[in-house]
Design a protein around this motif. Structure first.
Motif, PDB file in Angstrom:
ATOM      1  N   GLN A  58     -28.590 -31.478 -56.679  1.00  0.00           N
ATOM      2  CA  GLN A  58     -28.760 -32.905 -56.409  1.00  0.00           C
ATOM      3  C   GLN A  58     -27.894 -33.747 -57.335  1.00  0.00           C
ATOM      4  N   SER A  59     -27.490 -34.911 -56.790  1.00  0.00           N
ATOM      5  CA  SER A  59     -26.692 -35.883 -57.529  1.00  0.00           C
ATOM      6  C   SER A  59     -26.898 -37.244 -56.881  1.00  0.00           C
ATOM      7  N   ASP A  60     -26.700 -38.300 -57.664  1.00  0.00           N
ATOM      8  CA  ASP A  60     -26.725 -39.642 -57.101  1.00  0.00           C
ATOM      9  C   ASP A  60     -25.322 -40.127 -56.757  1.00  0.00           C
ATOM     10  N   ILE A  61     -24.352 -39.214 -56.834  1.00  0.00           N
ATOM     11  CA  ILE A  61     -22.961 -39.527 -56.490  1.00  0.00           C
ATOM     12  C   ILE A  61     -22.572 -38.654 -55.301  1.00  0.00           C
ATOM     13  N   LYS A  62     -22.307 -39.284 -54.170  1.00  0.00           N
ATOM     14  CA  LYS A  62     -22.139 -38.552 -52.917  1.00  0.00           C
ATOM     15  C   LYS A  62     -20.987 -37.552 -52.972  1.00  0.00           C
ATOM     16  N   ILE A  63     -19.844 -37.964 -53.514  1.00  0.00           N
ATOM     17  CA  ILE A  63     -18.693 -37.063 -53.499  1.00  0.00           C
ATOM     18  C   ILE A  63     -18.946 -35.825 -54.355  1.00  0.00           C
ATOM     19  N   VAL A  64     -19.736 -35.978 -55.410  1.00  0.00           N
ATOM     20  CA  VAL A  64     -20.071 -34.831 -56.252  1.00  0.00           C
ATOM     21  C   VAL A  64     -21.011 -33.887 -55.505  1.00  0.00           C
ATOM     22  N   ALA A  65     -22.023 -34.458 -54.853  1.00  0.00           N
ATOM     23  CA  ALA A  65     -22.952 -33.633 -54.072  1.00  0.00           C
ATOM     24  C   ALA A  65     -22.233 -32.939 -52.926  1.00  0.00           C
ATOM     25  N   PRO A  76     -21.429 -12.629 -67.862  1.00  0.00           N
ATOM     26  CA  PRO A  76     -22.108 -11.757 -68.838  1.00  0.00           C
ATOM     27  C   PRO A  76     -23.559 -12.146 -69.061  1.00  0.00           C
ATOM     28  N   LEU A  77     -23.863 -13.431 -68.952  1.00  0.00           N
ATOM     29  CA  LEU A  77     -25.247 -13.871 -69.128  1.00  0.00           C
ATOM     30  C   LEU A  77     -26.140 -13.265 -68.065  1.00  0.00           C
ATOM     31  N   LEU A  78     -25.745 -13.381 -66.798  1.00  0.00           N
ATOM     32  CA  LEU A  78     -26.577 -12.861 -65.718  1.00  0.00           C
ATOM     33  C   LEU A  78     -26.563 -11.337 -65.674  1.00  0.00           C
ATOM     34  N   ALA A  79     -25.452 -10.736 -66.083  1.00  0.00           N
ATOM     35  CA  ALA A  79     -25.388  -9.275 -66.118  1.00  0.00           C
ATOM     36  C   ALA A  79     -26.359  -8.694 -67.141  1.00  0.00           C
ATOM     37  N   SER A  80     -26.739  -9.491 -68.131  1.00  0.00           N
ATOM     38  CA  SER A  80     -27.658  -8.996 -69.161  1.00  0.00           C
ATOM     39  C   SER A  80     -29.121  -9.059 -68.723  1.00  0.00           C
ATOM     40  N   LEU A  81     -29.380  -9.688 -67.581  1.00  0.00           N
ATOM     41  CA  LEU A  81     -30.751  -9.817 -67.094  1.00  0.00           C
ATOM     42  C   LEU A  81     -31.176  -8.584 -66.305  1.00  0.00           C
ATOM     43  N   ARG A  82     -32.464  -8.453 -66.125  1.00  0.00           N
ATOM     44  CA  ARG A  82     -32.991  -7.406 -65.262  1.00  0.00           C
ATOM     45  C   ARG A  82     -32.566  -7.667 -63.830  1.00  0.00           C
ATOM     46  N   PRO A  83     -32.132  -6.643 -63.068  1.00  0.00           N
ATOM     47  CA  PRO A  83     -31.683  -6.853 -61.680  1.00  0.00           C
ATOM     48  C   PRO A  83     -32.734  -7.570 -60.840  1.00  0.00           C
ATOM     49  N   ASP A  84     -32.289  -8.524 -60.052  1.00  0.00           N
ATOM     50  CA  ASP A  84     -33.119  -9.270 -59.101  1.00  0.00           C
ATOM     51  C   ASP A  84     -34.159 -10.160 -59.754  1.00  0.00           C
ATOM     52  N   VAL A  85     -34.072 -10.372 -61.070  1.00  0.00           N
ATOM     53  CA  VAL A  85     -35.045 -11.253 -61.722  1.00  0.00           C
ATOM     54  C   VAL A  85     -34.764 -12.720 -61.409  1.00  0.00           C
ATOM     55  N   LEU A  86     -33.487 -13.059 -61.160  1.00  0.00           N
ATOM     56  CA  LEU A  86     -33.112 -14.453 -60.925  1.00  0.00           C
ATOM     57  C   LEU A  86     -33.478 -14.861 -59.501  1.00  0.00           C
ATOM     58  N   GLN A  87     -34.420 -15.783 -59.368  1.00  0.00           N
ATOM     59  CA  GLN A  87     -34.924 -16.195 -58.059  1.00  0.00           C
ATOM     60  C   GLN A  87     -34.581 -17.634 -57.709  1.00  0.00           C
ATOM     61  N   TRP A  88     -34.425 -18.492 -58.707  1.00  0.00           N
ATOM     62  CA  TRP A  88     -34.170 -19.908 -58.452  1.00  0.00           C
ATOM     63  C   TRP A  88     -33.086 -20.418 -59.390  1.00  0.00           C
ATOM     64  N   VAL A  89     -32.204 -21.280 -58.852  1.00  0.00           N
ATOM     65  CA  VAL A  89     -31.163 -21.940 -59.647  1.00  0.00           C
ATOM     66  C   VAL A  89     -31.179 -23.427 -59.295  1.00  0.00           C
ATOM     67  N   THR A  90     -31.164 -24.281 -60.308  1.00  0.00           N
ATOM     68  CA  THR A  90     -31.061 -25.713 -60.086  1.00  0.00           C
ATOM     69  C   THR A  90     -29.862 -26.261 -60.847  1.00  0.00           C
ATOM     70  N   ILE A  91     -29.108 -27.138 -60.173  1.00  0.00           N
ATOM     71  CA  ILE A  91     -27.996 -27.872 -60.790  1.00  0.00           C
ATOM     72  C   ILE A  91     -28.214 -29.329 -60.414  1.00  0.00           C
ATOM     73  N   GLN A  92     -28.615 -30.129 -61.388  1.00  0.00           N
ATOM     74  CA  GLN A  92     -29.084 -31.475 -61.094  1.00  0.00           C
ATOM     75  C   GLN A  92     -28.287 -32.520 -61.869  1.00  0.00           C
ATOM     76  N   PHE A  93     -27.639 -33.410 -61.132  1.00  0.00           N
ATOM     77  CA  PHE A  93     -26.884 -34.527 -61.698  1.00  0.00           C
ATOM     78  C   PHE A  93     -25.847 -34.063 -62.721  1.00  0.00           C
TER      79      PHE A  93
END
Length: 218
Positions: A152-159, A99-116
């Motif tokens: 990115q992660s400093d834990i190999k199995i998680v990455a 629902p969060l992304l559905a509320s955005l303007r179409p194609d506005v999301l260009q980058w996603v980061t998931i870090q540690f």
């Protein structure tokens, strides 16, 4: 910015974090809603995003964090800095990403980061990890063609698990030939990245793109 003391780990499956969220009116949140969006999942205190928002005023930044006191603190600091291209949202991303992304303007999301992200080492806790198949499916649906995902992660199995789940989806392909990306492409480090590097830990990084069109990194 004063530091709020909060628990380092919270259970995203508990009832406290399953309450519906109120979606923002994005036109009121950002100074220029038409700008491309960078989503940082698990942003903690948001120091990475504060630096990014200052460096790239023509990009909007959204930090998602499950620990509400950190979100309140970060938005108050944003207001003090007068940054109109940055917002922080208290959200259990594994329940409310769609629902969060559905509320955005179409194609506005260009980058996603998931870090540690929280590693949740115990086998019975693996379902608490943030990168689940459903999250990957949702990002594949809403991330713009050629949009970028940085992990990115400093834990190999998680990455490895994060990479395997993204690469199992037909929309995502690696943007580098090495097993692990040797350098952070944004040149802005999170607090955890700095601490890990100072301890001599290896950082496992992956850079992925959605479909076949390449989007440059700013």
């Amino acid at each position: 910015m004063g530091r709020v003391r909060v628990r380092q780990h919270v259970n995203p499956l508990s009832g406290k974090y399953r309450q519906p969220i109120t979606l923002p009116h994005w036109e009121d949140i950002y100074g220029n809603y038409a700008q491309p969006l960078h989503l940082d999942i698990g942003c903690a205190r948001g120091k990475f995003l504060f630096k990014m928002a200052s460096l790239y005023p023509k990009t909007n930044f959204l930090g998602i964090e499950i620990r509400e006191p950190l979100v309140t603190e970060a938005n108050e600091h944003r207001d003090r800095l007068g940054l109109t291209n940055l917002h922080f949202l208290f959200c259990n991303i594994n329940l409310f990403l769609n629902p969060l992304l559905a509320s955005l303007r179409p194609d506005v999301l260009q980058w996603v980061t998931i870090q540690f992200p929280d590693p949740w080492f115990k086998h019975r806790h693996l379902k608490r990890r943030v990168v689940q198949a459903e999250l990957v499916d949702t990002l594949a649906q809403y991330l713009a063609d050629g949009g970028t995902v940085f992990l990115q992660s400093d834990i190999k199995i998680v990455a490895q698990e994060m990479g395997e789940r993204f690469l199992a989806h037909p929309n995502f392909v690696k943007q580098h030939s090495e097993n692990w990306l040797p350098k952070n492409p944004f040149d802005i480090a999170t607090e955890r990245e700095i601490a890990s590097l100072n301890k001599g830990k290896y950082i496992y990084r992956l850079l992925l793109k959605n479909l076949n069109k390449l989007v440059s990194l700013y």
